[in-house]
Design an enzyme around this catalytic site. Structure first.
Site, short mmCIF file in Angstrom:
data_model
loop_
_atom_site.label_atom_id
_atom_site.label_comp_id
_atom_site.label_asym_id
_atom_site.label_seq_id
_atom_site.Cartn_x
_atom_site.Cartn_y
_atom_site.Cartn_z
N ASP A 69 0.88 -1.17 0.00
CA ASP A 69 0.00 0.00 0.00
C ASP A 69 0.92 1.21 0.00
OD1 ASP A 69 -2.76 0.88 -0.05
OD2 ASP A 69 -2.26 1.93 1.78
N GLY A 151 0.53 6.83 -11.85
CA GLY A 151 0.18 7.65 -10.69
C GLY A 151 0.74 9.06 -10.77
N ASP A 153 3.84 9.92 -10.83
CA ASP A 153 5.21 9.95 -11.37
C ASP A 153 5.52 11.20 -12.21
OD1 ASP A 153 6.08 7.66 -10.13
OD2 ASP A 153 5.81 6.36 -11.86
#
Ligand code: ITT
Length: 197
Positions: A69, A151, A153
């Site tokens: 996570d 995401g 990035d």
């Protein structure tokens, strides 16, 4: 026996394949398993969510399970989006939606410090469990750059670099990322854990 990577995120799974250096036949992705129950990620911490997922799916599969996570903590936003990183812009948000929301909130904010965080929970068939975290500090840009990764990035420049995670090669991200650091720490505290697959 296979190692189940407890993620349905294909990008994360791809990073784990590279990081673990295991043969593809030794590793399974949760996205390919229709028998796994849904696990609500409603914990207050990355570690709580990773443990919950790893234990739930290890109970079903009786194999080694590695759960991740992870997310982004932004200093000027009191560490948001944090555990809400995947659904920052709403329940069905895309990466682009989340990035847009983050940029809106950061509009005009001069403190651009942020940190990627990753909690890994590894459960052995014996029930043995280890949890460990890795972090990667950096700064946020005010517009996305690069097309690799996933995401957040394209918005994130790790400390010591000038390019975003979406611009540098995957191999470079995998040397310094929060995920890589968590995996390194896991291997050093439990050296025999990911051998023999
Ligand atoms: P699983 O729960 O199935 O693993 P997920 O994408 O929902 O998939 P998380 O709940 O851990 O995974 O949410 C992680 C979010 O944090 C992810 O969707 C990205 O937005 C962000 N994130 C985590 N690691 C990242 C990375 O290496 N690069 C960019 N963004 C990342």
């Amino acid at each position: 026996m296979k190692l189940l990577i407890a993620t349905r995120n294909r990008h994360k799974f791809g990073e784990f394949i590279d990081l673990l250096g295991l043969p593809p036949e030794a590793v399974a992705c949760a996205a390919d398993r229709s028998d796994l129950p849904e696990v609500e990620e409603d914990g207050q911490t990355f570690a709580a969510n990773a443990i919950h997922k790893a234990i739930t799916w290890a109970t079903v599969t009786r194999t080694w399970v590695l759960a991740d996570d992870s997310g982004l903590a932004v200093r000027a936003l009191n560490d948001a989006p944090g555990v809400f990183s995947a659904r920052f812009a709403g329940p069905n948000a895309t990466d682009a939606d989340n990035n847009r929301r983050l940029l809106e909130l950061m509009n005009g904010v001069t403190d651009r410090r942020a940190c990627f965080k990753c909690a890994l929970a590894l459960v052995a068939p014996s029930g043995d469990l280890r949890v460990i975290e890795g972090t990667c500090p950096g700064i946020l840009l005010d517009q996305p750059r690069g097309i690799q990764g996933f995401g957040y990035d394209p918005l994130f420049v790790p400390d010591g670099f000038e390019q975003t995670f979406a611009e540098i090669e995957g191999a470079s991200k995998n040397r310094i990322s929060h995920r890589a650091r968590a995996l390194q720490a896991l291997r050093s505290t439990w050296p025999e854990c990911l051998r023999g697959f």
